[in-house]
Design an enzyme around this catalytic site. Structure first.
Site, PDB file in Angstrom:
ATOM      1  N   HIS A 172      57.590  44.554 -11.681  1.00 35.48           N
ATOM      2  CA  HIS A 172      57.472  42.994 -11.270  1.00 35.48           C
ATOM      3  C   HIS A 172      58.577  42.536 -11.960  1.00 35.48           C
ATOM      4  CE1 HIS A 172      54.626  43.694 -14.752  1.00 35.48           C
ATOM      5  NE2 HIS A 172      55.151  42.482 -14.794  1.00 35.48           N
ATOM      6  N   HIS A 223      59.697  38.781 -13.604  1.00 40.97           N
ATOM      7  CA  HIS A 223      59.324  37.430 -13.654  1.00 40.97           C
ATOM      8  C   HIS A 223      60.524  36.562 -13.346  1.00 40.97           C
ATOM      9  CE1 HIS A 223      55.980  38.517 -16.526  1.00 40.97           C
ATOM     10  NE2 HIS A 223      56.684  39.322 -16.483  1.00 40.97           N
TER      11      HIS A 223
HETATM   12  P1  AMP Z   1      54.286  42.026 -18.002  1.00 37.19           P
HETATM   13  O1  AMP Z   1      53.864  41.493 -19.318  1.00 37.19           O
HETATM   14  O2  AMP Z   1      55.706  41.882 -17.869  1.00 37.19           O
HETATM   15  O3  AMP Z   1      53.506  42.910 -17.459  1.00 37.19           O
HETATM   16  O4  AMP Z   1      53.782  40.756 -17.283  1.00 37.19           O
HETATM   17  C1  AMP Z   1      52.705  40.623 -16.606  1.00 37.19           C
HETATM   18  C2  AMP Z   1      52.255  39.082 -16.256  1.00 37.19           C
HETATM   19  O5  AMP Z   1      51.431  38.991 -15.242  1.00 37.19           O
HETATM   20  C3  AMP Z   1      51.690  38.442 -17.254  1.00 37.19           C
HETATM   21  O6  AMP Z   1      53.041  37.109 -17.211  1.00 37.19           O
HETATM   22  C4  AMP Z   1      50.463  37.693 -16.778  1.00 37.19           C
HETATM   23  O7  AMP Z   1      50.205  36.147 -17.255  1.00 37.19           O
HETATM   24  C5  AMP Z   1      50.725  37.878 -15.287  1.00 37.19           C
HETATM   25  N1  AMP Z   1      49.175  38.184 -14.766  1.00 37.19           N
HETATM   26  C6  AMP Z   1      48.500  39.270 -14.827  1.00 37.19           C
HETATM   27  N2  AMP Z   1      47.491  39.232 -14.235  1.00 37.19           N
HETATM   28  C7  AMP Z   1      47.753  38.218 -13.156  1.00 37.19           C
HETATM   29  C8  AMP Z   1      47.092  37.749 -12.015  1.00 37.19           C
HETATM   30  N3  AMP Z   1      45.672  37.836 -11.465  1.00 37.19           N
HETATM   31  N4  AMP Z   1      47.592  36.367 -11.294  1.00 37.19           N
HETATM   32  C9  AMP Z   1      48.963  36.065 -11.589  1.00 37.19           C
HETATM   33  N5  AMP Z   1      49.553  36.622 -12.803  1.00 37.19           N
HETATM   34  C10 AMP Z   1      48.932  37.500 -13.481  1.00 37.19           C
END
Ligand code: AMP
Ligand code: ZN
Length: 138
Positions: free
Chosen positions: A101, A103
């Site tokens: 993903h 951000h």
């Molecule tokens: P990373 O640390 O780069 O793996 O980012 C994962 C991101 O996903 C974090 O910023 C979380 O807040 C976000 N996240 C995890 N679960 C969900 C969810 N169910 N809906 C929206 N965002 C999520």
């Protein structure tokens, strides 16, 4: 390929409802549940790739265009002064969800503050070592 036990596969494909900003045949863009700033979004491919190294080339070629589209709409619609793209690979790099993903984090005048690194220093010898270590594996 979609992974049955992957939360981002479910969100990207509408199996679990999400706060969705954008969708096309390859991606869904959703709002992050724990935003770093107002409008913090996640670009999710609909197929499962663990990280950047696993990503399909055609998807990789499209993802920056999606990021630009979202960043521009955030700038126009939310009034942010800029935006960061952040893409974590591996636990040590802060990746907590093992589905690739990107951000998209809007930045506003006056904050919120988002942590950056302390600028370091590098010697000529270390620079040479790094170039050797990386370029011989490309
Ligand atoms: P990373 O640390 O780069 O793996 O980012 C994962 C991101 O996903 C974090 O910023 C979380 O807040 C976000 N996240 C995890 N679960 C969900 C969810 N169910 N809906 C929206 N965002 C999520
Ligand atoms: Zn997945």
């Amino acid at each position: 390929m979609v992974k049955d036990d992957c939360i981002f596969c479910k969100l990207a494909n509408g199996v679990i409802p999400a706060a969705s900003l954008y969708e096309d045949d390859a991606f869904r863009v959703i709002l992050d549940a724990n935003p770093a700033s107002k409008g913090h979004a996640l670009i999710l491919p609909k197929h499962h790739y663990q990280d950047l190294c696993e990503l399909d080339e055609a998807i990789g070629a499209k993802v920056l265009n999606v990021a630009a589209k979202i960043g521009k709409a955030m700038t126009d619609g939310l009034g942010c002064a800029g935006f960061n793209l952040v893409q974590n690979n591996g636990e040590a790099a802060g990746q907590t969800v093992m589905h690739f993903h990107v951000h998209v984090i809007p930045r506003y005048e006056g904050g919120p503050k988002i942590a950056a690194w302390d600028p370091g220093a590098v010697s000529a010898e270390e620079t040479k070592e790094i170039i050797e270590a990386v370029t011989t594996r490309l």
